[in-house]
Design an enzyme around this catalytic site. Structure first.
Site, PDB file in Angstrom:
ATOM      1  N   HIS A 145     -18.451  -2.711  25.475  1.00  0.00           N
ATOM      2  CA  HIS A 145     -18.948  -1.332  25.945  1.00  0.00           C
ATOM      3  C   HIS A 145     -19.987  -1.256  26.845  1.00  0.00           C
ATOM      4  O   HIS A 145     -20.334  -0.681  28.066  1.00  0.00           O
ATOM      5  CB  HIS A 145     -18.738  -0.690  24.944  1.00  0.00           C
ATOM      6  CG  HIS A 145     -17.623  -0.113  24.343  1.00  0.00           C
ATOM      7  ND1 HIS A 145     -16.545   0.606  25.107  1.00  0.00           N
ATOM      8  CD2 HIS A 145     -16.995  -0.338  23.226  1.00  0.00           C
ATOM      9  CE1 HIS A 145     -15.623   0.930  24.478  1.00  0.00           C
ATOM     10  NE2 HIS A 145     -15.637   0.381  23.278  1.00  0.00           N
ATOM     11  N   HIS A 161     -16.622  -6.966  21.202  1.00  0.00           N
ATOM     12  CA  HIS A 161     -16.116  -5.765  21.688  1.00  0.00           C
ATOM     13  C   HIS A 161     -17.059  -4.607  22.019  1.00  0.00           C
ATOM     14  O   HIS A 161     -16.964  -4.075  23.133  1.00  0.00           O
ATOM     15  CB  HIS A 161     -15.060  -5.292  20.586  1.00  0.00           C
ATOM     16  CG  HIS A 161     -14.466  -3.819  20.926  1.00  0.00           C
ATOM     17  ND1 HIS A 161     -13.415  -3.792  21.518  1.00  0.00           N
ATOM     18  CD2 HIS A 161     -14.881  -2.549  20.893  1.00  0.00           C
ATOM     19  CE1 HIS A 161     -12.739  -2.621  21.743  1.00  0.00           C
ATOM     20  NE2 HIS A 161     -13.923  -1.845  21.259  1.00  0.00           N
ATOM     21  N   GLU A 162     -18.193  -4.413  21.071  1.00  0.00           N
ATOM     22  CA  GLU A 162     -19.264  -3.523  21.371  1.00  0.00           C
ATOM     23  C   GLU A 162     -20.019  -3.940  22.610  1.00  0.00           C
ATOM     24  O   GLU A 162     -20.511  -3.125  23.357  1.00  0.00           O
ATOM     25  CB  GLU A 162     -19.925  -3.353  20.038  1.00  0.00           C
ATOM     26  CG  GLU A 162     -19.271  -2.818  18.796  1.00  0.00           C
ATOM     27  CD  GLU A 162     -18.189  -1.575  19.145  1.00  0.00           C
ATOM     28  OE1 GLU A 162     -18.632  -0.581  19.710  1.00  0.00           O
ATOM     29  OE2 GLU A 162     -17.343  -1.484  18.711  1.00  0.00           O
ATOM     30  N   GLU A 222     -11.067   0.676  26.023  1.00  0.00           N
ATOM     31  CA  GLU A 222     -11.026   0.180  24.603  1.00  0.00           C
ATOM     32  C   GLU A 222     -10.154  -1.331  25.042  1.00  0.00           C
ATOM     33  O   GLU A 222     -10.444  -2.376  24.422  1.00  0.00           O
ATOM     34  CB  GLU A 222     -10.109   0.858  23.726  1.00  0.00           C
ATOM     35  CG  GLU A 222     -10.830   2.178  23.008  1.00  0.00           C
ATOM     36  CD  GLU A 222     -12.368   1.828  22.681  1.00  0.00           C
ATOM     37  OE1 GLU A 222     -12.537   0.898  21.957  1.00  0.00           O
ATOM     38  OE2 GLU A 222     -13.219   2.595  22.773  1.00  0.00           O
TER      39      GLU A 222
END
Length: 295
Positions: free
Chosen positions: A159, A155-156, A200
């Site tokens: 980003h 997930h990071e 997100e």
């Protein structure tokens, strides 16, 4: 008798090793962030990229962020544990695998920060001269399984792949003159909030691409949102999320309006899982995975 015992022991070891082997996943070589971005995130990022003077503004933001990054890096080096092949090597290898799946050329520096709260974050910018930064807390590492931690790191990495810090900041600057205007200003603020939430969702998709198993990502979210590692029934949590989605559709319009007006930095946990479940069954996800080679 001894021979039989040895054979039984060997068979047990083989079965055990097979049961713990990860299922085959695909490495998404050459994947572009636009292929998994949420539609709103993709459209607004594309709009900002094509805006006049974007290059000048981008360079200014990158220089500003480099100063912020220096301070953050020094703070982490002084107060956290930097993960490496020699320090928590399994976690380091897991992070490299996630980078490989998302075709992230420069792996980030990963730090474990002491905290009772399970969390992870990144500066979400691909540095030119230095590696990006990803931080996971000690509570997260202790609470989640290895595949769940990898999904959260994914997930990071999403980003970073999308460079959300850069484009959300550019979007904020671009709309500044409009935000002081009646009516239009409120719409611009709402649009920026929706963009942050859609970012997100994009990164939940990145986590899904890393795990390639929706139950792993849902399990990670379950433990983060429940605040305990004892919550382990991911199917029940997914069913709960789908139940919320259906109930919201049939709710009174005033109730739906009240829910939509709540200010949040992240989408509701149940909405994130419900959205991810739908995307995992979509042609978009299927096409991304099918177009890549198994590793």
């Amino acid at each position: 008798m001894i021979r039989s015992m040895l054979m039984a022991s060997l068979l047990f070891q083989v079965v055990t090793s097979l049961s713990t082997m990860p299922s085959a996943r695909v490495s998404l070589g050459g994947i572009d962030a636009s292929s998994f971005r949420h539609p709103l995130d993709r459209d607004l990022t594309s709009f900002i990229r094509s805006a006049p003077l974007n290059g000048v503004a981008e360079e200014a933001i990158r220089r500003s962020f480099s100063l912020v990054e220096q301070g953050v890096r020094l703070d982490l080096l002084s107060s956290s544990v930097k993960v490496s092949p020699d320090q928590m090597p399994d976690l380091h290898e897991s992070m490299l695998e996630a980078c490989n799946v998302l075709d992230l050329a420069t792996p980030p520096d990963l730090y474990v920060q002491s905290s009772p709260q399970a969390n992870a974050y990144t500066l979400a910018l691909q540095g030119r001269d230095t590696a990006p930064i990803v931080v996971v807390t000690s509570a997260l590492v202790d609470r989640c399984t290895a595949p769940e931690i990898q999904a959260i790191i994914g997930h990071e990495l999403g980003h970073i792949k999308c460079e959300h810090s850069l484009y959300l900041t550019l979007g904020g600057f671009a709309t500044t003159p409009l935000r002081g205007m009646p009516f239009v200003g409120a719409q611009m603020e709402s649009l920026l909030d929706q963009w942050r939430l859609s970012a997100e969702y994009s990164c939940d998709r990145a986590a899904m691409l890393v795990a390639q198993d929706v139950s792993v990502v849902a399990g990670a979210m379950l433990k983060l949102f429940a605040g305990t590692k004892k919550a382990t029934n991911t199917k029940a949590f997914i069913d709960q999320c789908l139940e919320y989605d259906e109930l919201l559709k049939s709710a009174n319009p005033l109730v739906r309006a009240s829910v939509s007006m709540q200010q949040r930095t992240h989408p509701l946990p149940v909405k994130r899982v419900a959205q991810l479940e739908k995307w995992a069954k979509s042609k978009d996800y299927e096409n991304i995975v099918k177009s890549s080679a198994t590793y």
